[in-house]
Design an enzyme around this catalytic site. Structure first.
Site, PDB file in Angstrom:
ATOM      1  N   ASP A  14       0.808  -1.229   0.000  1.00 40.12           N
ATOM      2  CA  ASP A  14       0.000   0.000   0.000  1.00 40.12           C
ATOM      3  C   ASP A  14       0.836   1.271   0.000  1.00 40.12           C
ATOM      4  O   ASP A  14       0.440   2.302   0.553  1.00 40.12           O
ATOM      5  CB  ASP A  14      -0.969   0.015   1.209  1.00 40.12           C
ATOM      6  CG  ASP A  14      -1.879  -1.197   1.201  1.00 40.12           C
ATOM      7  OD1 ASP A  14      -2.246  -1.660   0.104  1.00 40.12           O
ATOM      8  OD2 ASP A  14      -2.212  -1.689   2.296  1.00 40.12           O
ATOM      9  N   LYS A  17       1.875   2.053  -5.126  1.00 44.81           N
ATOM     10  CA  LYS A  17       2.411   1.454  -6.363  1.00 44.81           C
ATOM     11  C   LYS A  17       1.494   1.728  -7.553  1.00 44.81           C
ATOM     12  O   LYS A  17       1.950   2.048  -8.643  1.00 44.81           O
ATOM     13  CB  LYS A  17       2.590  -0.066  -6.191  1.00 44.81           C
ATOM     14  CG  LYS A  17       3.581  -0.444  -5.102  1.00 44.81           C
ATOM     15  CD  LYS A  17       3.622  -1.931  -4.862  1.00 44.81           C
ATOM     16  CE  LYS A  17       2.372  -2.504  -4.275  1.00 44.81           C
ATOM     17  NZ  LYS A  17       2.085  -2.090  -2.886  1.00 44.81           N
ATOM     18  N   ALA A  40      -4.016  -7.857  -3.776  1.00 45.55           N
ATOM     19  CA  ALA A  40      -3.566  -6.496  -4.039  1.00 45.55           C
ATOM     20  C   ALA A  40      -4.755  -5.569  -4.238  1.00 45.55           C
ATOM     21  O   ALA A  40      -5.802  -5.980  -4.728  1.00 45.55           O
ATOM     22  CB  ALA A  40      -2.700  -6.475  -5.300  1.00 45.55           C
ATOM     23  N   GLY A  41      -4.562  -4.318  -3.855  1.00 49.78           N
ATOM     24  CA  GLY A  41      -5.550  -3.281  -4.148  1.00 49.78           C
ATOM     25  C   GLY A  41      -4.749  -2.057  -4.552  1.00 49.78           C
ATOM     26  O   GLY A  41      -4.124  -1.429  -3.705  1.00 49.78           O
ATOM     27  N   HIS A  42      -4.692  -1.787  -5.838  1.00 52.76           N
ATOM     28  CA  HIS A  42      -3.873  -0.678  -6.350  1.00 52.76           C
ATOM     29  C   HIS A  42      -4.790   0.441  -6.814  1.00 52.76           C
ATOM     30  O   HIS A  42      -5.598   0.253  -7.729  1.00 52.76           O
ATOM     31  CB  HIS A  42      -2.967  -1.163  -7.487  1.00 52.76           C
ATOM     32  CG  HIS A  42      -1.947  -2.162  -7.042  1.00 52.76           C
ATOM     33  ND1 HIS A  42      -1.032  -2.753  -7.875  1.00 52.76           N
ATOM     34  CD2 HIS A  42      -1.678  -2.662  -5.806  1.00 52.76           C
ATOM     35  CE1 HIS A  42      -0.264  -3.560  -7.173  1.00 52.76           C
ATOM     36  NE2 HIS A  42      -0.641  -3.534  -5.916  1.00 52.76           N
ATOM     37  N   GLN A 223       1.997  -6.086  -3.196  1.00 54.44           N
ATOM     38  CA  GLN A 223       2.455  -6.193  -1.808  1.00 54.44           C
ATOM     39  C   GLN A 223       3.744  -5.382  -1.603  1.00 54.44           C
ATOM     40  O   GLN A 223       3.921  -4.368  -2.257  1.00 54.44           O
ATOM     41  CB  GLN A 223       2.640  -7.664  -1.399  1.00 54.44           C
ATOM     42  CG  GLN A 223       1.332  -8.424  -1.223  1.00 54.44           C
ATOM     43  CD  GLN A 223       0.712  -8.910  -2.519  1.00 54.44           C
ATOM     44  OE1 GLN A 223       1.352  -9.592  -3.290  1.00 54.44           O
ATOM     45  NE2 GLN A 223      -0.539  -8.569  -2.754  1.00 54.44           N
ATOM     46  N   ALA A 298      -7.488  -1.064   0.608  1.00 59.90           N
ATOM     47  CA  ALA A 298      -8.210  -0.915  -0.663  1.00 59.90           C
ATOM     48  C   ALA A 298      -8.904  -2.221  -1.054  1.00 59.90           C
ATOM     49  O   ALA A 298      -9.818  -2.227  -1.864  1.00 59.90           O
ATOM     50  CB  ALA A 298      -7.243  -0.477  -1.761  1.00 59.90           C
ATOM     51  N   LYS A 330       2.887  10.242  -0.526  1.00 63.61           N
ATOM     52  CA  LYS A 330       2.095  10.725   0.615  1.00 63.61           C
ATOM     53  C   LYS A 330       2.817  11.731   1.520  1.00 63.61           C
ATOM     54  O   LYS A 330       2.563  11.800   2.721  1.00 63.61           O
ATOM     55  CB  LYS A 330       1.553   9.532   1.409  1.00 63.61           C
ATOM     56  CG  LYS A 330       0.629   8.646   0.551  1.00 63.61           C
ATOM     57  CD  LYS A 330      -0.193   7.671   1.349  1.00 63.61           C
ATOM     58  CE  LYS A 330      -1.661   7.967   1.295  1.00 63.61           C
ATOM     59  NZ  LYS A 330      -2.531   6.917   1.817  1.00 63.61           N
ATOM     60  N   SER A 412       5.427  12.278  -4.422  1.00 65.33           N
ATOM     61  CA  SER A 412       3.985  12.330  -4.657  1.00 65.33           C
ATOM     62  C   SER A 412       3.319  13.130  -3.544  1.00 65.33           C
ATOM     63  O   SER A 412       3.595  12.923  -2.360  1.00 65.33           O
ATOM     64  CB  SER A 412       3.450  10.899  -4.714  1.00 65.33           C
ATOM     65  OG  SER A 412       2.064  10.908  -4.874  1.00 65.33           O
TER      66      SER A 412
HETATM   67  P1  GDP Z   1      -0.752   0.302  -3.552  1.00 60.72           P
HETATM   68  O1  GDP Z   1      -1.358  -0.960  -3.078  1.00 60.72           O
HETATM   69  O2  GDP Z   1       0.717   0.377  -3.282  1.00 60.72           O
HETATM   70  O3  GDP Z   1      -1.059   0.613  -4.980  1.00 60.72           O
HETATM   71  O4  GDP Z   1      -1.399   1.471  -2.686  1.00 60.72           O
HETATM   72  P2  GDP Z   1      -2.973   1.613  -2.300  1.00 60.72           P
HETATM   73  O5  GDP Z   1      -3.711   2.042  -3.504  1.00 60.72           O
HETATM   74  O6  GDP Z   1      -3.447   0.402  -1.583  1.00 60.72           O
HETATM   75  O7  GDP Z   1      -2.900   2.747  -1.204  1.00 60.72           O
HETATM   76  C1  GDP Z   1      -2.350   3.992  -1.461  1.00 60.72           C
HETATM   77  C2  GDP Z   1      -3.453   5.044  -1.229  1.00 60.72           C
HETATM   78  O8  GDP Z   1      -2.863   6.319  -1.169  1.00 60.72           O
HETATM   79  C3  GDP Z   1      -4.461   5.115  -2.356  1.00 60.72           C
HETATM   80  O9  GDP Z   1      -5.704   5.502  -1.837  1.00 60.72           O
HETATM   81  C4  GDP Z   1      -3.893   6.201  -3.263  1.00 60.72           C
HETATM   82  O10 GDP Z   1      -4.898   6.845  -4.029  1.00 60.72           O
HETATM   83  C5  GDP Z   1      -3.324   7.134  -2.249  1.00 60.72           C
HETATM   84  N1  GDP Z   1      -2.127   7.892  -2.654  1.00 60.72           N
HETATM   85  C6  GDP Z   1      -1.076   7.514  -3.423  1.00 60.72           C
HETATM   86  N2  GDP Z   1      -0.134   8.472  -3.431  1.00 60.72           N
HETATM   87  C7  GDP Z   1      -0.601   9.483  -2.664  1.00 60.72           C
HETATM   88  C8  GDP Z   1      -0.069  10.749  -2.248  1.00 60.72           C
HETATM   89  O11 GDP Z   1       1.039  11.122  -2.587  1.00 60.72           O
HETATM   90  N3  GDP Z   1      -0.845  11.496  -1.429  1.00 60.72           N
HETATM   91  C9  GDP Z   1      -2.085  11.102  -1.011  1.00 60.72           C
HETATM   92  N4  GDP Z   1      -2.772  11.915  -0.209  1.00 60.72           N
HETATM   93  N5  GDP Z   1      -2.597   9.924  -1.370  1.00 60.72           N
HETATM   94  C10 GDP Z   1      -1.856   9.110  -2.167  1.00 60.72           C
HETATM   95  P1  IMO Z   2      -0.921  -4.197  -2.242  1.00 57.27           P
HETATM   96  O1  IMO Z   2      -0.444  -4.776  -3.562  1.00 57.27           O
HETATM   97  C1  IMO Z   2      -0.957  -4.632   2.101  1.00 57.27           C
HETATM   98  C2  IMO Z   2      -1.033  -8.730   3.669  1.00 57.27           C
HETATM   99  C3  IMO Z   2      -2.282  -9.174   4.404  1.00 57.27           C
HETATM  100  C4  IMO Z   2      -1.665 -10.164   5.381  1.00 57.27           C
HETATM  101  C5  IMO Z   2      -0.570 -10.832   4.554  1.00 57.27           C
HETATM  102  C6  IMO Z   2      -0.978 -12.155   3.932  1.00 57.27           C
HETATM  103  O2  IMO Z   2      -2.214  -3.486  -2.328  1.00 57.27           O
HETATM  104  O3  IMO Z   2       0.164  -3.426  -1.580  1.00 57.27           O
HETATM  105  P2  IMO Z   2      -2.529 -12.800   1.867  1.00 57.27           P
HETATM  106  O4  IMO Z   2      -3.958 -12.534   1.603  1.00 57.27           O
HETATM  107  O5  IMO Z   2      -1.599 -12.256   0.837  1.00 57.27           O
HETATM  108  O6  IMO Z   2      -2.240 -14.246   2.151  1.00 57.27           O
HETATM  109  O7  IMO Z   2      -2.215 -12.012   3.248  1.00 57.27           O
HETATM  110  O8  IMO Z   2      -0.244  -9.904   3.529  1.00 57.27           O
HETATM  111  N1  IMO Z   2      -1.275  -8.203   2.297  1.00 57.27           N
HETATM  112  C7  IMO Z   2      -1.195  -6.905   1.982  1.00 57.27           C
HETATM  113  N2  IMO Z   2      -0.997  -5.814   2.742  1.00 57.27           N
HETATM  114  N3  IMO Z   2      -1.092  -4.503   0.764  1.00 57.27           N
HETATM  115  C8  IMO Z   2      -1.265  -5.590  -0.026  1.00 57.27           C
HETATM  116  O9  IMO Z   2      -1.248  -5.519  -1.369  1.00 57.27           O
HETATM  117  C9  IMO Z   2      -1.370  -6.864   0.579  1.00 57.27           C
HETATM  118  N4  IMO Z   2      -1.580  -8.105   0.114  1.00 57.27           N
HETATM  119  C10 IMO Z   2      -1.492  -8.915   1.171  1.00 57.27           C
HETATM  120  O10 IMO Z   2      -2.913  -8.099   5.044  1.00 57.27           O
HETATM  121  O11 IMO Z   2      -1.034  -9.464   6.428  1.00 57.27           O
HETATM  122 MG    MG Z   3      -2.920  -1.616  -1.843  1.00 56.68          MG
END
Ligand code: GDP
Ligand code: IMO
Ligand code: MG
Length: 428
Positions: A14, A17, A40-42, A223, A298, A330, A412
């Protein structure tokens, strides 16, 4: 010119990415996911539209890109088809732009059941419940179902029957209501097979042939390094290899083709699920980071645990991934803090450690040693150059860069695609 680049999360996931992959995809032809699955939640935000991608690479939102789900990914076909529909509903033309490796493994309904049952036991990991671990278990145990198997009815049904028999024995010991039936499962997947077959390719030959033609390939990790099954806080990890080494096995692109490895780091630290987290905050600062940073998963919506930036952790993950550049995300979330702490090393039983320890028992005892930097208490979210940032924000970034010893080339300052500052582009 070879620009093959890996994007890798350098904390516990998170880090942002999705945002960075989207941003960079402008200058790439093919975007590849190489491990993980719908855990994953991107998130990508463009204007007032927000997309959360679980399986499809975050480069799909540009019209010119081809997106590939590599052999190292474990794919839940139902989630994939839903995600494709979500994109179509947003008016994105995805026809002929998404391919899946014939070697990617399929997440079956029994994987999700086994995932949830394992989480009811004593050794809870806090998984996302998407069946990831059990699917990789089957892959390693050579019992898995590959995408290519879906299109061979005899092989598919014999593999499903064998697996269901074995899994039902385990499931029945805990919850008889969760037992699965081979025939209905085979019928359900057979209906999906034609659409899935049209997406399926030999991705290794495809990617390497395209590379030879000079196509620019971006590899999107899911991850983060501390969730890596080999290098993370085992057993509190995911079951794949998010680190840069995993990008090669998970895509079939050889290490000699890689040019850049960009690490994504949040300006502080977060973690979802169980496991040790040395700089975790339980005070008002932690609550502020969660609230201002909207730190909720996410994929699962769970609140993320929050803490200060952890330099020993980053020293370790920068080394492990061979980072050539960093995207720091962030920064804007720190805008309101009067002062900001950074962990510079750990105290473990009176010894000072500069790197994240490999032994989990040592990690649990690691007490962060902090340095305090002044905050800037100004809005950074509309700055468009590095020089426009408040002086203390620049100093924070420069301080991190000096101590990590890797150039921070992207800063960012908001979730939107346009909220980014590109710094000192590398000279060719
Ligand atoms: P990922 O899994 O690495 O792609 O990250 P996530 O999408 O799970 O979580 C990152 C969160 O931060 C998302 O809601 C993005 O929209 C948000 N985000 C990313 N970069 C920035 C930033 O520079 N500032 C703010 N305020 N939010 C950001
Ligand atoms: P993105 O790509 C944050 C964590 C879970 C748990 C561990 C194992 O959005 O960064 P799993 O379901 O993979 O067997 O869970 O890994 N986890 C993540 N934490 N971001 C993720 O993906 C994750 N994908 C798995 O919370 O601790
Ligand atoms: Mg994520």
């Amino acid at each position: 010119m070879n620009t093959t680049t890996i994007i890798v999360g350098c904390q516990w996931g998170d880090e942002g990415k999705g945002k960075v992959v989207d941003l960079l995809s402008r200058n790439f032809d093919i975007i590849v996911r190489y491990q993980g699955g719908a855990n994953a939640g991107h998130t990508v935000e463009i204007g007032n539209k927000k997309y959360v991608l679980h399986l499809i690479p975050s480069g799909i939102l540009w019209e010119h890109t081809i997106c590939v789900i590599g052999n190292g990914v474990v794919v839940d076909p139902i989630v994939l088809l839903e995600e494709m529909n979500m994109l179509r509903e947003h008016g994105i033309n995805i026809d002929g732009r998404i391919f899946i490796s014939d070697k990617a493994h399929v997440i079956m309904p029994y994987h999700k059941v086994l995932d949830s049952l394992a989480e009811q036991g004593e050794n809870k990991i806090g998984t996302t419940g998407r069946g990831i671990g059990p699917c990789y278990v089957d892959k390693a145990a050579r019992k898995g179902i590959k995408f290519s198997d879906l299109f061979n009815p005899d092989i598919f049904s014999s593999k499903v029957k064998r697996n269901i028999e074995e899994k039902n024995d385990i499931i029945a010991k805990t919850d008889c209501n969760k037992i699965l039936y081979a025939d209905s499962l085979i019928a359900e997947f057979s209906k999906l097979a034609p659409e899935l077959q049209s997406l399926c390719i030999d991705s290794v030959v495809y990617l390497n042939t395209e590379l030879q033609k000079g196509r620019r390939v971006l590899l999107e990790g899911a991850q983060g390094a501390l969730l890596d099954v080999d290098h993370g806080t085992y057993p509190y990890v995911t079951s794949s290899s998010p680190t840069s080494g995993g990008a090669c096995t998970g895509s079939g692109i050889p290490p000699t083709a890689i040019r850049e490895v960009i690490g994504i780091l949040k300006a502080y630290t977060t973690r979802v699920g169980e496991g040790p987290f040395p700089t975790e905050l339980f005070d008002e600062d932690g609550q502020m980071l969660r609230k201002i940073g909207n730190e909720f998963g996410a994929t699962t919506g769970r609140p993320r645990r929050c803490g200060w930036f952890d330099l020993p952790l980053i020293r370790y993950t920068a080394m492990l991934n061979g980072l050539t550049q960093i995207a720091l995300t962030k920064i804007d979330i720190l805008d309101k803090f009067e002062s900001i702490k950074v962990c510079t090393s750990y105290d473990v039983d009176g010894r000072e450690l500069k790197y994240f320890p490999s032994d989990l028992e040592v990690v649990k005892r690691a007490k962060p040693i902090y340095t305090t930097l002044p905050g800037w208490q100004e809005d950074t979210s509309s700055c468009s150059t590095f020089d426009e940032l408040p002086e203390n924000a620049r100093n924070y970034i420069l301080w991190l860069e000096k101590h990590i010893e890797v150039p921070i080339t992207f800063v960012s300052i908001g979730a939107r695609r346009d909220q980014v500052i590109q710094r000192a582009p590398k000279q060719e």
